[in-house]
Write an enzyme that holds these catalytic residues in place. Structure first.
Site, short mmCIF file in Angstrom:
data_model
loop_
_atom_site.label_atom_id
_atom_site.label_comp_id
_atom_site.label_asym_id
_atom_site.label_seq_id
_atom_site.Cartn_x
_atom_site.Cartn_y
_atom_site.Cartn_z
CG LEU A 184 34.74 -45.58 -25.59
CD1 LEU A 184 35.87 -46.61 -25.74
CD2 LEU A 184 35.28 -44.17 -25.73
CG ASP A 185 30.81 -42.83 -31.09
OD1 ASP A 185 29.99 -42.52 -30.21
OD2 ASP A 185 31.36 -42.01 -31.84
CB ALA A 186 29.10 -49.24 -32.04
#
Length: 307
Positions: A137-139
């Site tokens: 998942l994106d940060a």
């Protein structure tokens, strides 16, 4: 010590720029791949080549991989919690500002470090700094993320994500009101031609399919239930921006900073709400749900109060 890899160019990457092909083969960002090429860390069939070189099927890339934090020590990560845990796998609730694993250019906390600090032993498959990681998942995106503990789980989950048998459900708050209220976005995604850190709908990009359905409409925004067929980097953010309904708070892809400030958001309103997949040990469906974190729930409460 730096790791040396020999990577043959597969047919699917024939004709791509060297930096793009290297990014696809190694998982490095395109910027990191370009820097590695520029520093002399990559040869094509034994010869130095610029990043703009078009690779050909069958060529052999010799890559001296950068040290990407594989020695990063265990580190407690605030807000990282476990939603499900057994001998084969665990599902974490990833907080905002946390990456999945160490990578070039990322100096913040990671899921792998946090789990190590909690005493978890992850599957040894994959590069050392990404052991147990089967998807990311994106940060700036929160929510449910599965991590493999056993080798059979690592193999089975990697295959499941590749074959698109994992049911990935997101909630996204987008600006305005998409018309139609439910639909499918089938538009290829690749690096943005003018901004290396962004992605965009690009002819000839990687096939990308997003299904969405309106859950609740507010005066200034709409809450969507989003189902991903593919899992491209920034896929939901790019597709919604292409519809001119960017995720609220997503300033990278055209979000209105005034609306974000009014709702108290410092990142995009995007949450990996639900994961479902066949458990590699039992063969039964495992479905795990992540509740909205405080900042996203607060934004919804403000919109509801506005009527």
């Amino acid at each position: 010590m730096p790791e040396s890899r020999l990577l043959p160019v597969p047919d699917g990457l024939d004709g791509l720029r060297l930096d793009v092909a290297l990014s696809r083969l190694t998982g490095l960002s395109r910027t990191a791949a370009a820097d590695l090429i520029d520093s002399g860390g990559v040869t094509v069939d034994g010869a130095d080549a610029p990043r703009s070189t078009r690779v050909q099927h069958g060529e052999l890339l010799e890559v001296t991989m950068p040290e990407t934090g594989r020695e990063a020590p265990p580190m407690a990560v605030d807000g990282l919690t476990v939603l499900y845990d057994d001998a084969d796998l665990l599902v974490v609730d990833k907080p905002v500002g946390v990456a999945a694993h160490p990578s070039p250019g990322w100096h913040g906390p990671t899921v792998t470090q946090g789990l190590a600090a909690m005493g978890y032993q992850l599957a040894s498959g994959g590069p050392a700094e990404r052991q147990g990681i089967v998807h990311r998942l994106d940060a700036g995106t929160t929510g449910a993320m599965v991590v493999a503990k056993s080798e059979r789980a690592y193999s089975a989950l990697k295959r499941a994500f590749k074959e698109r048998t994992v049911d990935k459900r997101y909630s996204a708050l987008v600006q305005g009101h998409p018309d139609p209220t439910r639909g499918t976005i089938d538009a290829p995604i690749d690096r943005h031609p003018g901004s290396d850190y962004k992605f965009a709908v690009v002819g000839g990009g990687r096939p990308s399919v997003t299904h969405y359905e309106t859950t609740e409409a507010f005066r200034a925004a709409t809450l969507l239930d989003v189902h991903l067929e593919t899992g491209r980097t920034h896929q939901i953010r790019v597709h919604m921006a292409a519809l001119r309904h960017p995720c609220v708070g997503d300033l990278t892809y055209g979000g209105d900073p005034t609306l974000a400030a009014r709702l108290g958001l410092t990142r995009q309103w995007l949450h990996a709400r639900e994961l479902a997949f066949e458990h590699p040990g039992t063969g039964e469906e495992l479905r795990v749900v992540s509740p909205y974190p405080q900042d996203l729930q607060h934004a919804l409460d403000v919109l509801a109060a506005e009527g």
